[in-house]
Design a protein around this motif. Structure first.
Motif, mmCIF file in Angstrom:
data_model
loop_
_atom_site.group_PDB
_atom_site.id
_atom_site.type_symbol
_atom_site.label_atom_id
_atom_site.label_comp_id
_atom_site.label_asym_id
_atom_site.label_seq_id
_atom_site.Cartn_x
_atom_site.Cartn_y
_atom_site.Cartn_z
ATOM 1 N N VAL A 222 0.860 -1.222 0.045
ATOM 2 C CA VAL A 222 0.012 -0.016 -0.074
ATOM 3 C C VAL A 222 0.960 1.232 0.149
ATOM 4 O O VAL A 222 1.898 1.253 0.684
ATOM 5 N N SER A 223 0.512 2.383 -0.851
ATOM 6 C CA SER A 223 1.331 3.546 -0.907
ATOM 7 C C SER A 223 2.595 3.196 -1.266
ATOM 8 O O SER A 223 3.641 3.457 -0.554
ATOM 9 N N PRO A 224 2.858 2.721 -2.675
ATOM 10 C CA PRO A 224 4.207 1.894 -3.048
ATOM 11 C C PRO A 224 5.174 3.232 -3.134
ATOM 12 O O PRO A 224 4.804 4.374 -3.324
ATOM 13 N N MET A 225 6.514 3.086 -3.240
ATOM 14 C CA MET A 225 7.615 3.833 -3.495
ATOM 15 C C MET A 225 7.680 3.969 -4.841
ATOM 16 O O MET A 225 7.362 3.414 -5.712
ATOM 17 N N ALA A 226 7.756 5.505 -5.170
ATOM 18 C CA ALA A 226 7.690 5.943 -6.419
ATOM 19 C C ALA A 226 9.190 5.513 -7.419
ATOM 20 O O ALA A 226 8.852 5.420 -8.412
ATOM 21 N N ASP A 227 10.000 4.889 -6.651
ATOM 22 C CA ASP A 227 11.134 4.474 -7.363
ATOM 23 C C ASP A 227 11.296 2.873 -7.345
ATOM 24 O O ASP A 227 12.104 2.289 -7.886
ATOM 25 N N GLU A 228 9.974 2.231 -7.127
ATOM 26 C CA GLU A 228 9.978 1.104 -7.201
ATOM 27 C C GLU A 228 9.990 0.283 -8.615
ATOM 28 O O GLU A 228 8.978 0.887 -9.521
ATOM 29 N N ILE A 229 10.812 -0.703 -9.013
ATOM 30 C CA ILE A 229 10.652 -1.076 -10.361
ATOM 31 C C ILE A 229 9.686 -2.100 -10.606
ATOM 32 O O ILE A 229 9.558 -3.237 -9.758
ATOM 33 N N LEU A 230 8.829 -1.976 -11.479
ATOM 34 C CA LEU A 230 7.638 -2.822 -11.925
ATOM 35 C C LEU A 230 7.990 -4.080 -12.597
ATOM 36 O O LEU A 230 8.960 -4.137 -13.558
ATOM 37 N N LYS A 231 7.447 -5.128 -12.172
ATOM 38 C CA LYS A 231 7.625 -6.470 -12.935
ATOM 39 C C LYS A 231 6.519 -6.672 -13.569
ATOM 40 O O LYS A 231 5.378 -6.466 -13.286
ATOM 41 N N GLU A 232 6.671 -7.747 -14.560
ATOM 42 C CA GLU A 232 5.591 -8.171 -15.389
ATOM 43 C C GLU A 232 4.290 -8.585 -14.946
ATOM 44 O O GLU A 232 3.342 -8.339 -15.334
ATOM 45 N N ASP A 233 4.564 -9.375 -13.792
ATOM 46 C CA ASP A 233 3.253 -9.876 -13.219
ATOM 47 C C ASP A 233 2.711 -9.147 -12.031
ATOM 48 O O ASP A 233 1.824 -9.497 -11.313
ATOM 49 N N ASP A 234 3.306 -8.065 -11.743
ATOM 50 C CA ASP A 234 2.899 -7.068 -10.661
ATOM 51 C C ASP A 234 1.601 -6.521 -11.100
ATOM 52 O O ASP A 234 1.188 -6.466 -12.206
ATOM 53 N N VAL A 235 0.560 -6.385 -10.029
ATOM 54 C CA VAL A 235 -0.912 -5.981 -10.486
ATOM 55 C C VAL A 235 -1.173 -4.319 -9.625
ATOM 56 O O VAL A 235 -0.585 -4.298 -8.403
ATOM 57 N N LEU A 236 -1.283 -3.523 -10.527
ATOM 58 C CA LEU A 236 -1.468 -2.285 -9.961
ATOM 59 C C LEU A 236 -2.833 -1.854 -9.502
ATOM 60 O O LEU A 236 -3.857 -2.048 -10.452
ATOM 61 N N ILE A 237 -3.060 -1.368 -8.671
ATOM 62 C CA ILE A 237 -4.677 -0.967 -7.986
ATOM 63 C C ILE A 237 -4.632 0.525 -8.259
ATOM 64 O O ILE A 237 -3.761 1.348 -7.612
ATOM 65 N N VAL A 238 -5.315 0.919 -9.255
ATOM 66 C CA VAL A 238 -5.516 2.342 -9.735
ATOM 67 C C VAL A 238 -6.758 3.114 -9.655
ATOM 68 O O VAL A 238 -7.913 2.399 -10.050
ATOM 69 N N ILE A 239 -6.947 4.177 -9.063
ATOM 70 C CA ILE A 239 -8.315 4.936 -8.762
ATOM 71 C C ILE A 239 -8.203 6.424 -9.395
ATOM 72 O O ILE A 239 -7.181 6.950 -9.452
ATOM 73 N N GLY A 240 -9.256 6.580 -10.063
ATOM 74 C CA GLY A 240 -9.391 7.912 -10.707
ATOM 75 C C GLY A 240 -10.831 8.018 -11.432
ATOM 76 O O GLY A 240 -11.646 7.338 -11.357
ATOM 77 N N ALA A 241 -10.858 9.214 -12.127
ATOM 78 C CA ALA A 241 -11.930 9.642 -12.895
ATOM 79 C C ALA A 241 -12.092 8.787 -14.080
ATOM 80 O O ALA A 241 -11.023 8.371 -14.577
ATOM 81 N N ASP A 242 -13.270 8.234 -14.556
ATOM 82 C CA ASP A 242 -13.516 7.349 -15.470
ATOM 83 C C ASP A 242 -12.696 7.619 -16.658
ATOM 84 O O ASP A 242 -11.871 6.784 -17.532
ATOM 85 N N ILE A 243 -12.821 9.273 -17.160
ATOM 86 C CA ILE A 243 -12.074 9.495 -18.550
ATOM 87 C C ILE A 243 -10.760 9.532 -18.476
ATOM 88 O O ILE A 243 -10.130 9.095 -19.279
ATOM 89 N N ASP A 244 -10.276 9.583 -17.044
ATOM 90 C CA ASP A 244 -8.648 9.517 -16.943
ATOM 91 C C ASP A 244 -8.246 8.027 -16.895
ATOM 92 O O ASP A 244 -7.216 7.739 -17.463
ATOM 93 N N ILE A 245 -9.225 7.291 -16.452
ATOM 94 C CA ILE A 245 -8.980 5.474 -16.282
ATOM 95 C C ILE A 245 -8.845 5.225 -17.637
ATOM 96 O O ILE A 245 -8.127 4.323 -18.191
#
Length: 221
Positions: free
Chosen positions: A187-210
């Motif tokens: 939760v609240s991941p560090m901005a410099d964390e390198i993403l791996k292919e199987d990582d799953v991101l939970i993203v929130i926002g306005a529908d138009i932005d998503i």
């Protein structure tokens, strides 16, 4: 203490809620005017009663106002759904969730005291549509008319990059609130964390932005 729920209408939607709440150990009163449906839930819910929910006297007799949360899951009978909601509101039920058949039904429910309105068929259709667009879109949940939360797999376009590199907030107006890595969740991941292919991101926002985020970063060409 366990919460106490009442589910009115034991069709597919109401029945599934009743089962799920009971499985979680909640106290559930199952209500329907169809004796066969009530009998089906006698060994599932805490209690099951045959009752016409448009009858205010009957609802008072079972102490419906003592329940913390009442779910009105009546099927096709919009009139019964509306009248039941009015009665529950007048009896002072703390929280009323109602299944809406259409947008017109929802407008009425908003005016007569429903605290939460759900469109199971419509919402499931949207979730399935998002899943069909890309294998990387794992789940989609509508938070309001204009905002949602989406669960996406870090595909080719995100692999090996950090949140700083992607700058999702600045570029798309969305926020990454968590990253799932296997069985763990950050939760609240560090901005410099390198993403791996199987990582799953939970993203929130306005529908138009998503939508822009999905088209540009999630859906692989």
């Amino acid at each position: 203490m366990k919460k106490e729920f009442a589910v009115i209408g034991l069709g597919r939607f109401g029945g599934s809620i009743c089962r799920a709440l009971s499985t979680e150990g909640m106290q559930v009163l199952a209500i329907d005017k169809d004796e066969e449906k009530v009998n089906e839930f006698k060994n599932i819910a805490s209690h099951a009663v045959i009752l016409d929910s448009t009858d205010e006297v009957s609802l008072k007799e079972i102490g419906i106002s003592n329940f913390e949360h009442v779910i009105v899951a009546i099927g096709e009978n919009i009139q019964a759904s509306i009248l039941t909601t009015v009665i529950l509101s007048e009896l002072g039920v703390q929280r009323i969730t109602v299944k809406a058949q259409n947008d017109y039904h929802e407008k009425i429910l908003n005016k007569i005291g429903a605290h939460q309105i759900v469109h199971p068929e419509r919402d499931m259709g949207r979730r399935i549509a998002h899943n069909l667009i890309s294998n990387n879109i794992l789940d989609y949940l509508e938070l309001s008319d204009e905002h949602s939360i989406v669960e996406v797999k870090a595909g080719r376009k995100m692999k090996g990059k950090t949140l700083i590199d992607l700058d999702i907030r600045a570029n798309y107006g969305c926020n990454v609130v968590a990253i799932k890595q296997g069985k763990s969740i950050n939760v609240s991941p560090m901005a410099d964390e390198i993403l791996k292919e199987d990582d799953v991101l939970i993203v929130i926002g306005a529908d138009i932005d998503i939508s822009r985020f999905e088209k540009n970063l999630v859906i692989d060409d």
